[in-house]
Every structure is written in structure tokens, then in C-alpha cells.
Design an enzyme around this catalytic site. Structure first.
Site, PDB file in Angstrom:
ATOM      1  N   ASP A  58      58.480  64.422  34.310  1.00  0.00           N
ATOM      2  CA  ASP A  58      58.173  63.070  33.859  1.00  0.00           C
ATOM      3  C   ASP A  58      56.701  62.956  33.486  1.00  0.00           C
ATOM      4  O   ASP A  58      55.826  63.543  34.138  1.00  0.00           O
ATOM      5  CB  ASP A  58      58.516  62.062  34.956  1.00  0.00           C
ATOM      6  CG  ASP A  58      58.652  60.662  34.407  1.00  0.00           C
ATOM      7  OD1 ASP A  58      59.750  60.300  33.955  1.00  0.00           O
ATOM      8  OD2 ASP A  58      57.637  59.935  34.409  1.00  0.00           O
ATOM      9  N   GLU A 188      64.061  56.185  25.189  1.00  0.00           N
ATOM     10  CA  GLU A 188      65.040  55.115  25.395  1.00  0.00           C
ATOM     11  C   GLU A 188      64.683  53.849  24.608  1.00  0.00           C
ATOM     12  O   GLU A 188      64.468  52.767  25.188  1.00  0.00           O
ATOM     13  CB  GLU A 188      65.187  54.820  26.900  1.00  0.00           C
ATOM     14  CG  GLU A 188      65.696  56.034  27.673  1.00  0.00           C
ATOM     15  CD  GLU A 188      65.918  55.763  29.163  1.00  0.00           C
ATOM     16  OE1 GLU A 188      65.585  54.648  29.621  1.00  0.00           O
ATOM     17  OE2 GLU A 188      66.432  56.658  29.854  1.00  0.00           O
ATOM     18  N   PRO A 234      76.162  55.458  27.285  1.00  0.00           N
ATOM     19  CA  PRO A 234      77.047  54.375  26.847  1.00  0.00           C
ATOM     20  C   PRO A 234      77.763  53.737  28.036  1.00  0.00           C
ATOM     21  O   PRO A 234      78.264  54.431  28.919  1.00  0.00           O
ATOM     22  CB  PRO A 234      78.046  55.089  25.931  1.00  0.00           C
ATOM     23  CG  PRO A 234      78.051  56.506  26.398  1.00  0.00           C
ATOM     24  CD  PRO A 234      76.667  56.784  26.898  1.00  0.00           C
ATOM     25  N   LYS A 243      75.674  51.120  19.816  1.00  0.00           N
ATOM     26  CA  LYS A 243      75.330  50.465  18.547  1.00  0.00           C
ATOM     27  C   LYS A 243      73.993  50.996  18.026  1.00  0.00           C
ATOM     28  O   LYS A 243      73.839  51.294  16.842  1.00  0.00           O
ATOM     29  CB  LYS A 243      75.261  48.948  18.742  1.00  0.00           C
ATOM     30  CG  LYS A 243      75.058  48.134  17.465  1.00  0.00           C
ATOM     31  CD  LYS A 243      75.174  46.653  17.784  1.00  0.00           C
ATOM     32  CE  LYS A 243      75.073  45.807  16.510  1.00  0.00           C
ATOM     33  NZ  LYS A 243      73.728  45.813  15.941  1.00  0.00           N
ATOM     34  N   ARG A 269      68.875  52.729  44.020  1.00  0.00           N
ATOM     35  CA  ARG A 269      68.646  51.751  45.086  1.00  0.00           C
ATOM     36  C   ARG A 269      69.889  51.495  45.926  1.00  0.00           C
ATOM     37  O   ARG A 269      69.776  51.097  47.089  1.00  0.00           O
ATOM     38  CB  ARG A 269      68.158  50.424  44.475  1.00  0.00           C
ATOM     39  CG  ARG A 269      66.802  50.527  43.787  1.00  0.00           C
ATOM     40  CD  ARG A 269      66.411  49.182  43.198  1.00  0.00           C
ATOM     41  NE  ARG A 269      65.126  49.249  42.516  1.00  0.00           N
ATOM     42  CZ  ARG A 269      64.571  48.218  41.881  1.00  0.00           C
ATOM     43  NH1 ARG A 269      65.194  47.054  41.849  1.00  0.00           N
ATOM     44  NH2 ARG A 269      63.402  48.365  41.275  1.00  0.00           N
ATOM     45  N   GLU A 308      67.689  63.977  29.225  1.00  0.00           N
ATOM     46  CA  GLU A 308      67.241  63.518  30.541  1.00  0.00           C
ATOM     47  C   GLU A 308      68.475  63.139  31.339  1.00  0.00           C
ATOM     48  O   GLU A 308      69.252  62.284  30.925  1.00  0.00           O
ATOM     49  CB  GLU A 308      66.305  62.307  30.402  1.00  0.00           C
ATOM     50  CG  GLU A 308      65.740  61.823  31.735  1.00  0.00           C
ATOM     51  CD  GLU A 308      64.848  60.595  31.581  1.00  0.00           C
ATOM     52  OE1 GLU A 308      63.972  60.608  30.691  1.00  0.00           O
ATOM     53  OE2 GLU A 308      65.048  59.625  32.336  1.00  0.00           O
ATOM     54  N   GLY A 314      66.190  55.602  38.256  1.00  0.00           N
ATOM     55  CA  GLY A 314      65.202  54.927  39.092  1.00  0.00           C
ATOM     56  C   GLY A 314      64.488  55.874  40.028  1.00  0.00           C
ATOM     57  O   GLY A 314      64.052  55.477  41.110  1.00  0.00           O
ATOM     58  N   GLY A 353      59.497  62.781  41.997  1.00  0.00           N
ATOM     59  CA  GLY A 353      60.595  61.860  42.217  1.00  0.00           C
ATOM     60  C   GLY A 353      61.536  62.350  43.304  1.00  0.00           C
ATOM     61  O   GLY A 353      61.385  63.450  43.844  1.00  0.00           O
ATOM     62  N   TYR A 355      64.619  63.085  42.804  1.00  0.00           N
ATOM     63  CA  TYR A 355      65.673  63.933  42.240  1.00  0.00           C
ATOM     64  C   TYR A 355      65.127  65.291  41.799  1.00  0.00           C
ATOM     65  O   TYR A 355      65.680  65.956  40.936  1.00  0.00           O
ATOM     66  CB  TYR A 355      66.397  63.260  41.085  1.00  0.00           C
ATOM     67  CG  TYR A 355      65.554  62.473  40.091  1.00  0.00           C
ATOM     68  CD1 TYR A 355      64.241  62.823  39.789  1.00  0.00           C
ATOM     69  CD2 TYR A 355      66.096  61.376  39.423  1.00  0.00           C
ATOM     70  CE1 TYR A 355      63.503  62.109  38.868  1.00  0.00           C
ATOM     71  CE2 TYR A 355      65.371  60.653  38.492  1.00  0.00           C
ATOM     72  CZ  TYR A 355      64.068  61.019  38.227  1.00  0.00           C
ATOM     73  OH  TYR A 355      63.326  60.308  37.312  1.00  0.00           O
TER      74      TYR A 355
END
Length: 504
Positions: A58, A188, A234, A243, A269, A308, A314, A353, A355
Site C-alpha cells: 500500500d 478505485e 461488483p 456501470k 470491522r 488488489e 479496511g 495492515g 492482512y
């Protein structure tokens, strides 16, 4: 001598005890019999590049120059163990990053980035990436055989759209030093309104990508990939992602080399251990891949990447995403992505992080070990596999890695067992007609079935980092026609002397 009544009672007790032991044995040692079918003439639905399994770091890790030392020897060794791979430097803060070749930039970075002053969306702080840090990152990539994928800041804008002046500085600096880099623009973008209170339409972003493609072509990076648009996954209740992707491709498909998006299963969370091991959670990825591919099928000539992805968004769920609890989701994601011909999967994150694959002391966590083992055993050719078993066992097959074995018929099967029961699989199909099957077995499990452990077992022995190239030792199975998995385990089997013709 026992009376008849006492003899009957003793026999009854003996019979009950033996029956209970038999039930226990069946439940935990035999398990549900499953059938794996692979035929010798199986087609190859996908052929993956060597850097299929890739990693992300990141941008927040370079926000402060002393956060992560890319020149650290141990950090480099842990990264090199996953090579060849790509490393993506991206994330939310990519759109707040300003490059400066100088160590003391002349202007505050706010001069370059314009985000909302809305009190409901407090502006995030921009920051500088200096030339020395950029050099350190690129030297790290060269030393570890990792290809850098870098995300340009798309929020540097003026009345004409994206302001490419800072990107040009990076390109000139990098080209002069002969850095080999692929590129992205924005992170994003369909979520910009939520994150920055700024909106960039897919049509405008497509124009920005076209501008960047011309910039790359004229500044020494004509052969570099341009990857985008990096939308979120999605979801039925948020149709804007699909979209945005479709409208972007309709306007900008000629400018990009790869269709890219991000994928997470759960909210960090609120995620629980039960959700991490629930088959319904695993099925989310399949649904999302099929949705994304069906809506962008007109652009199937452009490869698709997950740039990613991890268990939960989060930053990861503490005590879950960076432990063995998250490992089955990672293994299953690799298998599903390969089956659907997604040709690169970037694990968020290698470092940083909750993860991460390695911790802050540069100690490997479970998914690092599993990723290194995957790289060692799993080859590029994907095989069709039919598994008649429960929803709690998920299984995939490839031709074996040719660097692992010289046997041209060898295949690698890998699987997860989400149950607190042993699972047994009969090898079925014309691929396994040989009576001389030779199997190398690697079983990953948790001590005492503690799924939240950070120390995992390989064939019953704890894995400890001692060198840059771990020496994984398999169990050898000769002449067998079945494989089995303990409760809550992950398995890899390299099966030699098969009849699979397309692996030759």
C-alpha cells in the site's frame, strides 16, 4: 465364574465401547469419501504467466520515508522467495502522492492536489515521494526479480482534466535510470465521491488514460503495460461499479493493456472466524468473477487482473486476515482465478495492515509460506477437475511446475478442507490408470486445529524461517490411488506418472 447376567452386562458394555470407538474412527479418520476425476485428454482452459501470484504494497507504507526500508536484507529475501512476480504500489493514498526528485520540494504538496473542502469529507493529506525513495523502491524490485506496477495520481487536475506534469517527471527520472515499470492511473475511481467528494466520470477517466498512453509512448515506456481502471468488486446493491467499468471500457479500451478490478469478501470491522470458513463466503468470488466477465465479454481480448485483493477490506480483520484463518480463502482465490483465466492476482498486502503476508518484524505469516509452496509446486497450465464431495472441500488442478519435477505427466492438485473431519479422495478418471502413481504430499494444518494461529505445520512439523529458500519436505506415497486431508487443512499433491497428455 461370572453369572450369566453379569456376563451379558459385560458383553453389552464391551460392545457399546467398541461401537463408539468405531464411530469415532469413521468420523475422524475415514471421513466422507470423495471422488476426483481428471481425464488424460483434459483440455487446458488457461495458461498462466509465471508472475500470476503477485503482491501489493500500500502507498501508505511510503507516506513516511522511515515506515518501510526497502533496502532491508531480510525484507528483500522474503520478497524474492515469491519471484517472479509483480509488486503493485497502489491504494487510496496513490491519489495523494506527489513525486519530487529533490529531497526538499520547493512547494507544499497542497499546491498540486485539489480535493473537497466539504466538512463532511475532511481532506486527506497529500505527501511527497522523493527521488531517493523512488530509487530505493526500484532497486528493491530489480534485486528481487519483481516487476513494479505503479499507480499515478489522477487527482492532479486542471481545467483541461488530468494534469500530467508530475507523471512526466516520474517518467523522465525513471527512464534515465532505466527502470522497468508498468503503470496505472487512479485507484478505485468509482469510489472517489465517497472517499474524496470528487467525481471523475468513466468517460473523463478514459480520456485521461488516452493522454497517459501517449505520454508513455513518447517517453521511453511504449512497451509498458497500462492497467485499469481498478474499480471495486461488483455488488448487487452497488451497481455503479459495473456501470463504471463498462462505460470506461466503451470509451478507453484502446488505451489499456489489462482490465483490472479489486476484490474483497468481508468488512474487516465485522468479519468473524465463522464467516472466513463459510462456503457461502467462498462462493462470493465465483459470482463476482462471472458477473464482471459477463458484463465485459466484448473486451475478452484484453486480459483481466485482480490488482488488489484479500479477505476483508479496511486493512484486514485483526487476528483473522493475517493468520491461518484467512489461508483457505487465499488458496481458493488462486484456484478460482486460475480457472477463470484471470492472469494475475495481487495479494494485498505483502507488508502492512492486518492482512499482510509478513509481519512488522519481517517474520513470515501463514500466507507467505503457502504462497512460496504454491510457487514451487503449481505450474502454469490449468486443468479441468471434477470433484464429487461436499461444499466444505474445494479442489483445483494444474500441470506441475516443471522446475519441481522433470516428469512431463506430473500434475499438482491443491485443496482446502473446511470441516473438522478428515476428508478422503479417490483418484478417478483416465489420468490415473497407471498402477505406478508416485505422489509428493504437502499438508498444511494448524496446531491443535487452532485456526487463528500464526504458526502453521507442514506434514505435522512447524514451519520456521531459516533461509531465503525454504526446504519443504514432502510425504511420499507410492502406488496409492487416494489422497486424504486432516480436519481444517490445506493440501498440495504432486502426482507423477499420470496419463495426462497436455502437460507434456
Amino acid at each position: 465364574m461370572l453369572s450369566n447376567r453379569r456376563l451379558v452386562l459385560t458383553c453389552a458394555i464391551f460392545l457399546c465401547c467398541n461401537t463408539a470407538l468405531l464411530v469415532f474412527f469413521v468420523k475422524f479418520n475415514i471421513g466422507e469419501r470423495c471422488y476426483i476425476t481428471i481425464n488424460k485428454d483434459e483440455s487446458i482452459p488457461a495458461v498462466l504467466p509465471e508472475n500470476f501470484l503477485s503482491i501489493g504494497i500500500d502507498t501508505s507504507q511510503v507516506q513516511h520515508h522511515n515506515t518501510l526500508d526497502f533496502s532491508n536484507k531480510r525484507f528483500g529475501e522474503l520478497a524474492a522467495a515469491l519471484a517472479p512476480a509483480r509488486v503493485r504500489l497502489g491504494g487510496t493514498l496513490s491519489d495523494l502522492l506527489i513525486f519530487s526528485a529533490d529531497e526538499n520540494p520547493p512547494l507544499p504538496c497542497q499546491h498540486y492536489v485539489h480535493t473537497s473542502n466539504d466538512s463532511a469529507h475532511p481532506p486527506l493529506e497529500c505527501f511527497y515521494l522523493t527521488g531517493s525513495k523512488w530509487t530505493q523502491i526500484n532497486e528493491f524490485c530489480k534485486a528481487t526479480n519483481l516487476k513494479l506496477l505503479f499507480t499515478f495520481n489522477v487527482l492532479m487536475r486542471n481545467e483541461h482534466g488530468w494534469n500530467s506534469h508530475n507523471a512526466l517527471e516520474i517518467l523522465k527520472y525513471s527512464h534515465e535510470k532505466k527502470y522497468d515499470i508498468d503503470w496505472q492511473l487512479g485507484n478505485e475511481p468509482n469510489s472517489f465521491h465517497h472517499v474524496f467528494n470528487v467525481t471523475i466520470t468513466p468517460q473523463v477517466l478514459a480520456h485521461d488514460f488516452k493522454k497517459l498512453r501517449k505520454l508513455l509512448n513518447t517517453n521511453g515506456y511504449k512497451k509498458s503495460l497500462l492497467v485499469g481502471p481498478d474499480t471495486t468488486r461488483p455488488q448487487e446493491h452497488q451497481p455503479n461499479c459495473l456501470k463504471y467499468m463498462v462505460e470506461f471500457l466503451g470509451n478507453g479500451s484502446h488505451s489499456i493493456s489489462v482490465r483490472s478490478w479489486h476484490q474483497y469478501y468481508l468488512n474487516s470491522r465485522t468479519a468473524t472466524l465463522e464467516e472466513f470458513w463459510n462456503p457461502k463466503t467462498f462462493d462470493l468470488l465465483k459470482e463476482q468473477i462471472e458477473t464482471m466477465q459477463s458484463h465485459t465479454k466484448d473486451y475478452n481480448n484484453i486480459p483481466m487482473w485482480l490488482t488488489e485483493t484479500s479477505t476483508s477490506y479496511g486493512g484486514g480483520a485483526p487476528g483473522l486476515s493475517n493468520t491461518y484463518a484467512g489461508s483457505p480463502l487465499w488458496v481458493d482465490k488462486l484456484g478460482l482465478a486460475a480457472r477463470y483465466n484471470i492472469t494475475s492476482v495481487f495479494r494485498q498486502s505483502f507488508y502492512g495492515g492486518n492482512y499482510s503476508m509478513i509481519d512488522h518484524d519481517f517474520e513470515p505469516l501463514p500466507d507467505w509460506w503457502i504462497s512460496v509452496l504454491y510457487k514451487k509446486l503449481v505450474g502454469s497450465k490449468v486443468l479441468n477437475l471434477t470433484c464429487k464431495c461436499s461444499q466444505y472441500q474445494r479442489m483445483y488442478a494444474h500441470c506441475a511446475n516443471t522446475k519441481y519435477t522433470s516428469d512431463p505427466t506430473a500434475i499438482t492438485i491443491y485443496a482446502v478442507n473446511l470441516q473438522l473431519e478428515k476428508a478422503k479422495f479417490l483418484l478417478n478418471g483416465t489420468a490415473f490408470k497407471s498402477n505406478n502413481l508416485d505422489i509428493d504430499e504437502y499438508i498444511i494444518s494448524a496446531p491443535s486445529n487452532n485456526r487463528k494461529t500464526k504458526t502453521i505445520l507442514l506434514n505435522g512439523w512447524p514451519l520456521q524461517y531459516e533461509s531465503s529458500v525454504p526446504n519443504f519436505k514432502p510425504n511420499h506415497i507410492k502406488y496409492g490411488n487416494h489422497i486424504s486431508m486432516p480436519p481444517y487443512s490445506i493440501g498440495f499433491w504432486v502426482i507423477k506418472n499420470t496419463s495426462v497428455e497436455n502437460c507434456k
